[in-house]
Enzyme design. Structure first.
Site, PDB file in Angstrom:
ATOM      1  N   ARG A 240     -22.526 -43.971   9.798  1.00  0.00           N
ATOM      2  CA  ARG A 240     -21.764 -42.733   9.850  1.00  0.00           C
ATOM      3  C   ARG A 240     -22.748 -41.580  10.021  1.00  0.00           C
ATOM      4  O   ARG A 240     -23.840 -41.582   9.443  1.00  0.00           O
ATOM      5  CB  ARG A 240     -20.964 -42.524   8.560  1.00  0.00           C
ATOM      6  CG  ARG A 240     -19.693 -43.370   8.449  1.00  0.00           C
ATOM      7  CD  ARG A 240     -18.609 -42.913   9.430  1.00  0.00           C
ATOM      8  NE  ARG A 240     -17.366 -43.651   9.282  1.00  0.00           N
ATOM      9  CZ  ARG A 240     -17.024 -44.735   9.983  1.00  0.00           C
ATOM     10  NH1 ARG A 240     -17.843 -45.231  10.892  1.00  0.00           N
ATOM     11  NH2 ARG A 240     -15.860 -45.317   9.787  1.00  0.00           N
ATOM     12  N   ASP A 264     -24.791 -43.546  17.585  1.00  0.00           N
ATOM     13  CA  ASP A 264     -23.416 -43.869  17.981  1.00  0.00           C
ATOM     14  C   ASP A 264     -22.410 -43.085  17.148  1.00  0.00           C
ATOM     15  O   ASP A 264     -21.236 -43.051  17.462  1.00  0.00           O
ATOM     16  CB  ASP A 264     -23.178 -45.378  17.807  1.00  0.00           C
ATOM     17  CG  ASP A 264     -21.828 -45.838  18.352  1.00  0.00           C
ATOM     18  OD1 ASP A 264     -21.483 -45.448  19.486  1.00  0.00           O
ATOM     19  OD2 ASP A 264     -21.117 -46.584  17.652  1.00  0.00           O
ATOM     20  N   GLU A 269     -18.453 -35.332  14.956  1.00  0.00           N
ATOM     21  CA  GLU A 269     -17.952 -36.012  16.154  1.00  0.00           C
ATOM     22  C   GLU A 269     -16.434 -35.856  16.246  1.00  0.00           C
ATOM     23  O   GLU A 269     -15.781 -35.750  15.216  1.00  0.00           O
ATOM     24  CB  GLU A 269     -18.342 -37.505  16.130  1.00  0.00           C
ATOM     25  CG  GLU A 269     -17.659 -38.310  15.034  1.00  0.00           C
ATOM     26  CD  GLU A 269     -18.029 -39.795  15.090  1.00  0.00           C
ATOM     27  OE1 GLU A 269     -19.223 -40.134  14.963  1.00  0.00           O
ATOM     28  OE2 GLU A 269     -17.079 -40.599  15.239  1.00  0.00           O
ATOM     29  N   HIS A 288     -19.382 -43.341  19.608  1.00  0.00           N
ATOM     30  CA  HIS A 288     -18.771 -44.177  18.551  1.00  0.00           C
ATOM     31  C   HIS A 288     -18.153 -45.448  19.157  1.00  0.00           C
ATOM     32  O   HIS A 288     -16.950 -45.697  19.026  1.00  0.00           O
ATOM     33  CB  HIS A 288     -17.724 -43.384  17.768  1.00  0.00           C
ATOM     34  CG  HIS A 288     -17.457 -43.934  16.397  1.00  0.00           C
ATOM     35  ND1 HIS A 288     -17.262 -43.153  15.291  1.00  0.00           N
ATOM     36  CD2 HIS A 288     -17.364 -45.217  15.954  1.00  0.00           C
ATOM     37  CE1 HIS A 288     -17.034 -43.924  14.240  1.00  0.00           C
ATOM     38  NE2 HIS A 288     -17.088 -45.190  14.620  1.00  0.00           N
ATOM     39  N   GLY A 290     -19.239 -48.573  18.421  1.00  0.00           N
ATOM     40  CA  GLY A 290     -19.648 -49.742  17.635  1.00  0.00           C
ATOM     41  C   GLY A 290     -18.721 -50.943  17.759  1.00  0.00           C
ATOM     42  O   GLY A 290     -19.159 -52.053  18.040  1.00  0.00           O
TER      43      GLY A 290
HETATM   44  C1  8YV Z   1     -13.976 -48.247  14.360  1.00  0.00           C
HETATM   45  C2  8YV Z   1     -15.808 -47.778  12.690  1.00  0.00           C
HETATM   46  O1  8YV Z   1     -13.735 -48.526  15.658  1.00  0.00           O
HETATM   47  O2  8YV Z   1     -14.561 -49.476  11.632  1.00  0.00           O
HETATM   48  C3  8YV Z   1     -15.246 -48.486  11.513  1.00  0.00           C
HETATM   49  O3  8YV Z   1     -15.516 -48.020  10.394  1.00  0.00           O
HETATM   50  O4  8YV Z   1     -16.579 -46.931  12.540  1.00  0.00           O
HETATM   51  C4  8YV Z   1     -15.425 -48.053  14.113  1.00  0.00           C
HETATM   52  O5  8YV Z   1     -16.247 -49.004  14.652  1.00  0.00           O
HETATM   53  C5  8YV Z   1     -13.202 -47.063  13.979  1.00  0.00           C
HETATM   54  O6  8YV Z   1     -13.479 -46.641  12.705  1.00  0.00           O
HETATM   55  C6  8YV Z   1     -11.725 -47.274  14.180  1.00  0.00           C
HETATM   56  O7  8YV Z   1     -10.972 -46.610  13.220  1.00  0.00           O
END
Ligand code: 8YV
Length: 322
Positions: A240, A264, A269, A288, A290
């Protein structure tokens, strides 16, 4: 009217997930994928038995207090849950779940991509080619930093951190980590444990951040801690944005103390990220991404639905966090 639970789904979800929602629930879907305001979510919850949100919707104590009493659960489509005030949720008797495990591989892929991209100046090179500014080649042209055989440091050796460490071992990297608690030997896989972040940092040629955003981790990577990194370290963040003090990282990227960063996730953001990141060549930026693979987004949706299924069948959901 049926007893089929009504689920408020705040964002557009993968087709297969929405199909299962339609089959098993009365979903209120968001086909246009518009980001709802808190007031809209509260209004749309008037008949909802549960909400299925993403990290983009903030459930502050105030929002939770204003949710109607018919809402029994918040089944997140995310592993991170810093967007939900868990204490407020518990106080209101809400069940809250997340989606761990299923996104570990995808997020670790992005961590490795960011490490390599930052180390080998990938986005800088791509920008140059696209702009038709690539005019020549020479042995000293666009030299990057090699990561093979270097040290890979992890803050937050949870599920994602462990997979990222495993992938880094594929580059013959020596893994070091800090975690609130030391892993068992079978999970540690030879990684070297450090009892504090301060002890870890001098061992990080690459520092990969995987811890959650909490009051304790906010601004963790600040000036003092960056000073403990080896000169020319690479910083990667797929956790984060709040874990990084942006001013400190920008200063270190400008001075060369940090060779490059791969990010990322960001404070502010998507639209209000630190402006200096946009100007610095030695930052590899992603929006973002991930967990953004077809496989993982399906699995996250199914996992959120598994949790809802358990809740409405009167069972304990696997991924209960409140
Ligand atoms: C998600 C993420 O795609 O799961 C998480 O905590 O940071 C991301 O990879 C996103 O949060 C979807 O709500």
């Amino acid at each position: 009217m049926t007893d089929t639970p009504v689920i408020l789904v705040t964002r557009k979800l993968p087709d297969a997930v929405e199909a299962r929602l339609r089959r098993d629930y009365q979903p209120i879907l968001n086909p246009d994928d518009r980001l709802y305001t808190a007031d809209e979510i509260i209004a749309m919850s008037a008949k909802a038995d549960a909400i299925l949100p993403c990290h983009t919707e903030k459930f502050t104590a105030d929002v939770i207090a204003r949710l109607p009493d018919n809402v029994r659960a918040i089944a997140n489509f995310s592993v991170g849950y810093d967007h939900v005030d868990l204490d407020a949720a518990k106080a209101k008797g809400l069940i809250v779940t997340n989606t761990p495990d299923v996104l570990s591989d995808a997020t670790a892929e992005i961590a490795i991509l960011l490490m390599l991209g930052a180390a080998r100046r990938a986005s800088e090179g791509e920008r140059m080619v696209r702009a038709r500014e690539w005019k020549d080649w020479s042995p000293t042209f666009m030299i990057g930093s090699q990561v093979t055989g270097k040290r890979f440091g992890v803050i937050g050796m949870g599920r994602v951190g462990q997979v990222a460490a495993k992938r880094a071992r594929g580059f013959d990297m020596e893994v070091h980590y800090y975690n609130r608690t030391r892993l068992s030997a079978d999970l540690e896989c030879g990684a070297i444990y450090h009892e504090t972040v301060e002890e870890l940092l001098p061992h990080c040629d690459v520092l990969s951040i995987h811890c959650p955003a909490t009051p304790q981790t906010t601004g963790l990577l600040n000036n003092e801690r960056i000073a403990l990194l080896p000169d020319g370290a690479i910083v990667v963040n797929t956790g984060r944005g709040g874990v990084v003090n942006d001013d400190a990282l920008v200063e270190a990227l400008k001075s060369g103390k940090v060779y490059a960063a791969g990010l990322d996730v960001f404070n502010g953001e998507p639209e209000n990220i630190h402006p200096a990141y946009l100007k610095l060549e030695n930052v590899f930026l992603l929006p973002h991404l991930g967990s953004a693979t077809r496989e993982t987004r399906d699995d996250m949706g199914f996992r959120a639905l598994d949790n809802l299924d358990a809740i409405f069948a009167g069972r304990e959901p696997t991924d209960r966090i409140a």
